[in-house]
Design an enzyme around this catalytic site. Sequence first.
Site, PDB file in Angstrom:
ATOM      1  N   GLU A  92       0.809  -1.214   0.000  1.00 57.40           N
ATOM      2  CA  GLU A  92       0.000   0.000   0.000  1.00 57.40           C
ATOM      3  C   GLU A  92       0.849   1.274   0.000  1.00 57.40           C
ATOM      4  OE1 GLU A  92      -2.496  -3.269   1.895  1.00 57.40           O
ATOM      5  OE2 GLU A  92      -0.414  -2.545   2.100  1.00 57.40           O
ATOM      6  N   PHE A 143     -12.088  -7.864  14.555  1.00 52.08           N
ATOM      7  CA  PHE A 143     -10.880  -8.168  13.777  1.00 52.08           C
ATOM      8  C   PHE A 143     -10.543  -7.010  12.824  1.00 52.08           C
ATOM      9  CE2 PHE A 143      -9.137 -10.024   9.776  1.00 52.08           C
ATOM     10  CZ  PHE A 143      -7.930 -10.470  10.270  1.00 52.08           C
ATOM     11  N   GLN A 144      -9.343  -6.494  12.933  1.00 56.75           N
ATOM     12  CA  GLN A 144      -8.803  -5.395  12.128  1.00 56.75           C
ATOM     13  C   GLN A 144      -9.563  -4.086  12.311  1.00 56.75           C
ATOM     14  OE1 GLN A 144      -8.266  -6.791   8.023  1.00 56.75           O
ATOM     15  NE2 GLN A 144      -6.139  -7.306   8.511  1.00 56.75           N
ATOM     16  N   ARG A 149      22.228  21.798   0.669  1.00 55.37           N
ATOM     17  CA  ARG A 149      23.045  20.605   0.499  1.00 55.37           C
ATOM     18  C   ARG A 149      22.682  19.900  -0.801  1.00 55.37           C
ATOM     19  NH1 ARG A 149      23.431  15.495   4.725  1.00 55.37           N
ATOM     20  NH2 ARG A 149      24.897  14.254   3.496  1.00 55.37           N
ATOM     21  N   ILE A 151      23.608   9.755   4.777  1.00 60.45           N
ATOM     22  CA  ILE A 151      23.765   9.693   6.229  1.00 60.45           C
ATOM     23  C   ILE A 151      25.228   9.462   6.605  1.00 60.45           C
ATOM     24  CG2 ILE A 151      22.949   8.577   8.344  1.00 60.45           C
ATOM     25  CD1 ILE A 151      20.843  10.138   6.662  1.00 60.45           C
ATOM     26  N   GLU A 179      26.751  12.761   6.822  1.00 57.75           N
ATOM     27  CA  GLU A 179      26.374  13.463   8.049  1.00 57.75           C
ATOM     28  C   GLU A 179      27.192  12.953   9.238  1.00 57.75           C
ATOM     29  OE1 GLU A 179      22.182  12.963   8.482  1.00 57.75           O
ATOM     30  OE2 GLU A 179      21.685  14.507   7.011  1.00 57.75           O
TER      31      GLU A 179
END
Length: 577
Positions: A52, A114-115, A256, A470, A473
Amino acid sequence: MAKINASDAMLKVIESWGVKNIYGLPGGSFDSTMNAIHNRRETLNYVQVRHEEVGALAAVGEAKVTGKIGVTFGSAGPGAVHLLNGLYDAQYDHVPVLALIGQVPTFNMNTSFFQEMNENPMFADVSVYNRTAMTAEQLPAVVDEAIREAYAKKGVAVVTIPKDLGWAEIEDNYVSSANLFQKPMPIQPNPESIQKAWNILKAAKRPLIYIGQGARGARQEILDLAKMLKAPIMSSALGKGIVPDNAPEYMGPAGRVATKPGVETAQNTDAVIFLGSDMPFQGFFIPKEAKYIQVDIDGSKFGRRHFVDLAIQADAKATVKALLAIGEELPATPWYEATLKNKQNWVEWLAKRADIESTPLAVESVFKEINAIATDDAIFQTDVGNVTIDGVRLLDISKNQQFTTSGWYATMGYGLPAAIGAKSYYPDRQVWSISGDGGWAMVFPDVLTQVKYNHHVINVVLTNKSLGFIEAEQDDTKQPHSGVDLIDAEFGAAATALGATGFDVDNVADLKAAFKQAQEVDGPVVINAKITDDRPLPVEQLKLDPAVHGEEAVREFAETYQTEGLIPLTDFLKGEE
């Protein structure tokens, strides 16, 4: 009066708004609407995704390139939760999206079934409209209003549908409001404010035009204003493509995710007109003492990023046209000539890097091949990370191409889903997804979606075996690398196993061959380009001028980032003054 199931009536409303595609994955609580999707299959195209989140990002990707509402759905519980990441991207980048949410039948609600979830609070923060249908009869009206709100407020509208209401028969008499919808008239600027703005810009020694999403559609007017003022142009990263990349006066963005001429121009301006941009990093680059003119249709943004000398609450294009009407062409200045030379120096430096032949590949050589076969109306759906920096700097958006990314929300895994959305709406246009290996690994099973619908999408994966953005960084904060190393993977072979045409390449000869074949095959292509784990030039930390940073710092910076041939803007300014 003829009868119709409420979910069918709801989909008729969605179709009346010009929606072509709906993205999602079935679940038991969504059965009544899935039945309607089947019934409406000749007039509404259902795109089955494998997750999804991919469906939500596909709807967002479609909305970003069309300007029209994207539609996605998820069933009660996990299906609904999975939508949130894509919906937040829509919220942050201000695009209209409708999310249809399954819910257990009304007689099971509030029974810990349920759910069953109390779903409205979950979507409260992400949405501009968030309702649960209470009767079958109101379902088409609620969706009609949801779409109006999504367009009016440029955000996410959520409608939760208890399963039994979708099955209920109602009279087929609802009249959609779609034909009444009108885009707001552009807000015209105050003539006195226009004169004040012109006076500020004319008096400036180093004027700058900075454009954002609000200036989209004003390409020629912005170029004309730059010529009149003899002022360079900059944009936000999301504004890439508003003016052509190959325009000599276009410097690129600052920050950046940026270019060298963009950062240096921003740092040295003494007067800037901000047109339809709320770029959050302005305060790091625009001098505090610079005169600042902010143009926006949303007055709540005035002063958010910088002290404002003149605020103009008006449409960006209308403001530029008004300036053109009262202004006169100014003579070229040392500032203008220096910025043009600085841009050309940057272009030449990048071009030399694109000719590097190495194993693993230099990332610039990959983008050279992308640009070589990109069509004039290609769509580039670009993921998040170092790939965003590379895309902003290296993709040539000079004609009618489109570039999108997950801008403010910056979710990894954006590129592939967004390409599904673009290709679903524009089957005859060339569509690309460009991802790093980190983002690609999050979503690549949905290559199956591209295979199922025979989408000729060219997916480029830049594999450097690191979460490089990352990693940089962590380098900047002087900490050890932690959690950023990625194991290698043959994503091309994996794509072939899923039914696509895949390539794994690590040298220029194989790279060129892969791109040649990519144009000739049907269906999706995945080119996994093994690149060096070199940090993109940190333009926000440039050390090029010995007079500013010292000889030793400049030498170390040059050795680390191969900056030989790059000339600081300050040198060009000295040469012109």
